[in-house]
Design a protein around this motif. Sequence first.
Motif, PDB file in Angstrom:
ATOM      1  N   GLY A 140      71.875 -16.354 -12.043  1.00  0.00           N
ATOM      2  CA  GLY A 140      73.116 -15.734 -12.488  1.00  0.00           C
ATOM      3  C   GLY A 140      72.923 -14.815 -13.670  1.00  0.00           C
ATOM      4  N   VAL A 141      72.071 -15.228 -14.613  1.00  0.00           N
ATOM      5  CA  VAL A 141      71.805 -14.390 -15.774  1.00  0.00           C
ATOM      6  C   VAL A 141      71.079 -13.116 -15.355  1.00  0.00           C
ATOM      7  CG1 VAL A 141      70.579 -14.269 -17.972  1.00  0.00           C
ATOM      8  CG2 VAL A 141      71.833 -16.334 -17.359  1.00  0.00           C
ATOM      9  N   ALA A 142      70.154 -13.249 -14.385  1.00  0.00           N
ATOM     10  CA  ALA A 142      69.417 -12.075 -13.907  1.00  0.00           C
ATOM     11  C   ALA A 142      70.360 -11.038 -13.305  1.00  0.00           C
ATOM     12  CB  ALA A 142      68.370 -12.494 -12.872  1.00  0.00           C
ATOM     13  N   SER A 143      71.473 -11.490 -12.746  1.00  0.00           N
ATOM     14  CA  SER A 143      72.411 -10.558 -12.122  1.00  0.00           C
ATOM     15  C   SER A 143      73.111  -9.677 -13.144  1.00  0.00           C
ATOM     16  CB  SER A 143      73.476 -11.330 -11.329  1.00  0.00           C
ATOM     17  OG  SER A 143      74.393 -11.970 -12.215  1.00  0.00           O
ATOM     18  N   GLY A 144      73.184 -10.136 -14.389  1.00  0.00           N
ATOM     19  CA  GLY A 144      73.874  -9.382 -15.425  1.00  0.00           C
ATOM     20  C   GLY A 144      75.384  -9.511 -15.372  1.00  0.00           C
ATOM     21  N   LEU A 145      75.906 -10.289 -14.424  1.00  0.00           N
ATOM     22  CA  LEU A 145      77.357 -10.425 -14.319  1.00  0.00           C
ATOM     23  C   LEU A 145      77.943 -11.161 -15.516  1.00  0.00           C
ATOM     24  CD1 LEU A 145      77.699 -11.300 -10.523  1.00  0.00           C
ATOM     25  CD2 LEU A 145      78.172  -9.113 -11.636  1.00  0.00           C
ATOM     26  N   TYR A 146      77.174 -12.097 -16.044  1.00  0.00           N
ATOM     27  CA  TYR A 146      77.601 -12.866 -17.202  1.00  0.00           C
ATOM     28  C   TYR A 146      76.471 -12.916 -18.222  1.00  0.00           C
ATOM     29  CZ  TYR A 146      81.364 -14.786 -14.248  1.00  0.00           C
ATOM     30  OH  TYR A 146      82.451 -14.940 -13.433  1.00  0.00           O
ATOM     31  N   ASP A 147      76.813 -13.192 -19.489  1.00  0.00           N
ATOM     32  CA  ASP A 147      75.776 -13.483 -20.473  1.00  0.00           C
ATOM     33  C   ASP A 147      75.107 -14.809 -20.129  1.00  0.00           C
ATOM     34  OD1 ASP A 147      76.167 -11.177 -21.857  1.00  0.00           O
ATOM     35  OD2 ASP A 147      77.236 -12.078 -23.539  1.00  0.00           O
ATOM     36  N   TYR A 148      75.913 -15.773 -19.667  1.00  0.00           N
ATOM     37  CA  TYR A 148      75.369 -17.045 -19.204  1.00  0.00           C
ATOM     38  C   TYR A 148      76.278 -17.573 -18.118  1.00  0.00           C
ATOM     39  CZ  TYR A 148      73.061 -21.580 -19.194  1.00  0.00           C
ATOM     40  OH  TYR A 148      72.345 -22.684 -18.822  1.00  0.00           O
ATOM     41  N   VAL A 149      75.688 -18.070 -17.049  1.00  0.00           N
ATOM     42  CA  VAL A 149      76.474 -18.669 -15.975  1.00  0.00           C
ATOM     43  C   VAL A 149      75.603 -19.715 -15.277  1.00  0.00           C
ATOM     44  CG1 VAL A 149      75.830 -16.821 -14.342  1.00  0.00           C
ATOM     45  CG2 VAL A 149      77.862 -18.229 -13.902  1.00  0.00           C
ATOM     46  N   GLN A 150      76.168 -20.892 -15.063  1.00  0.00           N
ATOM     47  CA  GLN A 150      75.421 -21.967 -14.400  1.00  0.00           C
ATOM     48  C   GLN A 150      76.352 -22.801 -13.543  1.00  0.00           C
ATOM     49  OE1 GLN A 150      73.055 -24.478 -16.983  1.00  0.00           O
ATOM     50  NE2 GLN A 150      72.802 -26.039 -15.400  1.00  0.00           N
ATOM     51  N   ARG A 151      76.005 -22.926 -12.271  1.00  0.00           N
ATOM     52  CA  ARG A 151      76.774 -23.752 -11.344  1.00  0.00           C
ATOM     53  C   ARG A 151      76.284 -25.190 -11.401  1.00  0.00           C
ATOM     54  NH1 ARG A 151      80.290 -22.967  -7.519  1.00  0.00           N
ATOM     55  NH2 ARG A 151      80.031 -20.690  -7.567  1.00  0.00           N
ATOM     56  N   ASN A 152      77.230 -26.098 -11.191  1.00  0.00           N
ATOM     57  CA  ASN A 152      76.945 -27.531 -11.180  1.00  0.00           C
ATOM     58  C   ASN A 152      76.244 -27.978 -12.460  1.00  0.00           C
ATOM     59  OD1 ASN A 152      78.153 -27.628  -8.688  1.00  0.00           O
ATOM     60  ND2 ASN A 152      76.448 -28.638  -7.659  1.00  0.00           N
ATOM     61  N   VAL A 153      76.754 -27.483 -13.587  1.00  0.00           N
ATOM     62  CA  VAL A 153      76.187 -27.874 -14.871  1.00  0.00           C
ATOM     63  C   VAL A 153      76.395 -29.364 -15.120  1.00  0.00           C
ATOM     64  CG1 VAL A 153      78.265 -27.297 -16.197  1.00  0.00           C
ATOM     65  CG2 VAL A 153      76.015 -27.154 -17.298  1.00  0.00           C
ATOM     66  N   TRP A 154      77.371 -29.966 -14.441  1.00  0.00           N
ATOM     67  CA  TRP A 154      77.600 -31.408 -14.594  1.00  0.00           C
ATOM     68  C   TRP A 154      76.415 -32.224 -14.108  1.00  0.00           C
ATOM     69  CZ3 TRP A 154      77.517 -35.056 -10.727  1.00  0.00           C
ATOM     70  CH2 TRP A 154      77.585 -34.584  -9.400  1.00  0.00           C
ATOM     71  N   THR A 155      75.615 -31.664 -13.205  1.00  0.00           N
ATOM     72  CA  THR A 155      74.476 -32.414 -12.672  1.00  0.00           C
ATOM     73  C   THR A 155      73.276 -32.396 -13.608  1.00  0.00           C
ATOM     74  OG1 THR A 155      73.534 -30.525 -11.467  1.00  0.00           O
ATOM     75  CG2 THR A 155      75.180 -31.863 -10.309  1.00  0.00           C
ATOM     76  N   THR A 156      73.222 -31.444 -14.525  1.00  0.00           N
ATOM     77  CA  THR A 156      72.051 -31.304 -15.386  1.00  0.00           C
ATOM     78  C   THR A 156      72.337 -31.612 -16.848  1.00  0.00           C
ATOM     79  OG1 THR A 156      72.480 -28.934 -15.721  1.00  0.00           O
ATOM     80  CG2 THR A 156      71.051 -29.547 -13.877  1.00  0.00           C
ATOM     81  N   ASN A 157      73.590 -31.493 -17.283  1.00  0.00           N
ATOM     82  CA  ASN A 157      73.950 -31.715 -18.680  1.00  0.00           C
ATOM     83  C   ASN A 157      74.893 -32.911 -18.760  1.00  0.00           C
ATOM     84  OD1 ASN A 157      75.474 -31.533 -21.205  1.00  0.00           O
ATOM     85  ND2 ASN A 157      74.547 -29.516 -21.476  1.00  0.00           N
ATOM     86  N   ASP A 158      74.434 -33.992 -19.405  1.00  0.00           N
ATOM     87  CA  ASP A 158      75.219 -35.228 -19.465  1.00  0.00           C
ATOM     88  C   ASP A 158      76.583 -35.010 -20.111  1.00  0.00           C
ATOM     89  OD1 ASP A 158      72.994 -36.380 -18.380  1.00  0.00           O
ATOM     90  OD2 ASP A 158      72.438 -37.553 -20.157  1.00  0.00           O
TER      91      ASP A 158
END
Length: 412
Positions: A140-158
Motif C-alpha cells: 500500500g505504501v508503494a502505491s503512494g495512495l497513502y502515507d501509511y496503509v495496512q489491512r488486517n492490522v488487528w492480526t499483527t498488532n495486539d
Amino acid sequence: FRGSRGRKMVVSYRSRNVVVAALASVVWTCGALVQQAPAVGRVPRRDADGRRRLGQPVYGIDVNVMDYVWDRQDPGVALPEGVTESSDPEAFSITAAQIATLKRDGVVHIKNVLRPEWLEHLRALTSYQVENPHIWASPGVASGLYDYVQRNVWTTNDGFMKFMYHSPVASVLAQLGEAEESVRLTTDLLMVNPNKGFKWHQDNQNGPIAFDDALRWWVTMDDTPRDYGAPVYLRRSHENDSVDEDAVFVSLDDGDLPNYADDLLEFRPKAGDMIVWHARTIHKIDGPKSQDWGDRRRRVLGGTVAVDDAAYKDKQKVEFADMGRHALKDGDPLTDPHFPRIWPRPIAEERAARFQGRVGRSLPGFARMVSAMFSHKTMQQFSSWGNVVKIEKKAADDQQQQDVAAEPARAR
C-alpha cells in the motif's frame, strides 16, 4: 473451533516451495517499489547520523525494506483507565432515528463515539504502527495512495485487536446492524493521509461475506480539513441495481447511478466520530490537490463487520482480507478466529488463538489468493478502475480541446 478441526489444505513439498518463492517475490518486489518511491513531503524517520527518531509521531515511512517488521507487534499502549482485558465492549447509545437514517440513506454519521481517553489511545497505537511499519503495509505504501496503509492490522498488532474488543465501536455497530447474536470483524484498514484520494467507488474488499451481510465503518482520529478530505456519499445509492458486486470504481453516468448523482451527502467528521454505511453505497474522498497533507493529518481506522448468522462466501476472486490458515468452505458458518467475534464479547478460544499467534496470513491463504488471481471476477474487479480512468481521461482531453478552441476567441 472450526479453524483447528477443519480439513487441512494439503500442499506438496514442491508446491510449497513454489508458493514460498511466489510470496517472497511479491514481498521483495513491493520492497523494491518502495525503495524507488519518492519521499516528497515526508518526515524522515532517521536523524542525520542514521539513528531512528523514536518517540515522535511520524507520518509516512522511509523506503528501506529492511526496516519493516515481520512479526506480531505489541505496542505496550495501556487501555484507558477503567478498561481491562476482561471488559465487554464499552457501551454507546444509538437512537432509533440513526438506525432509520442508515437504512434509508445507506450511510449515517455518529458523533463523539470515542471519548478523549479512547481517542488518545487509538492515536498512540497509530503512531507506534507508523513508526514501526509492518511488512504487510509495504504494497500500500508503494502505491503512494497513502502515507501509511495496512489491512488486517488487528492480526499483527495486539493493540488494535484489543481496541476492537473493548472500545465502543463494537457497540455502535451492533445497534446499527440490529444484531441479535453477534458481530464479527471480517477486515480492518489503518489509513494515514489519503494523498490521492479515492474517486467514486463501492467497497468490495470486505472479507469473504455477502454484501447484505456486510456493514462498513470508519472512525477518524482527526478533524476534517476545511478544503479537502471530506467523505462524500450518494444518498440511497445502496439501492442501485446496476453496479456489479465485483466492481470497485464506477462512473456516475453508467446504469442507474444518474438517479443518485445529484443527491450528495458530505460529512465533515471530527476526531472520535464514526461513519457507518452499507457496502454498496457509492462514495468518494478527495485528497489535497498537491497530494501532500503537509502538517495536517487524516488518521482513520475502518473496516467491515458481519452481523449475526453470516456465512463464509467463496467469491472466486482476490480477497486480501482472506489469507488466513482456516479451512472454511463456501456456505460454512463464519465462526472462526480469523473472523473474531467482537460483540457481545470475545470468545475465549478465539481470543487465545489470536494472542498465541495462530491467526494471520499463511501459505495456504496466500495460495488461495494466488489461485484466484486470474479469475474472471478478479479481472472484472481490476478492469473497473481502468474503465473509469479512460472515461476521466477522455473528459479531461475534451476539456483541453475546448480550452484550446476558445483561446483564439479570448485573444480577440
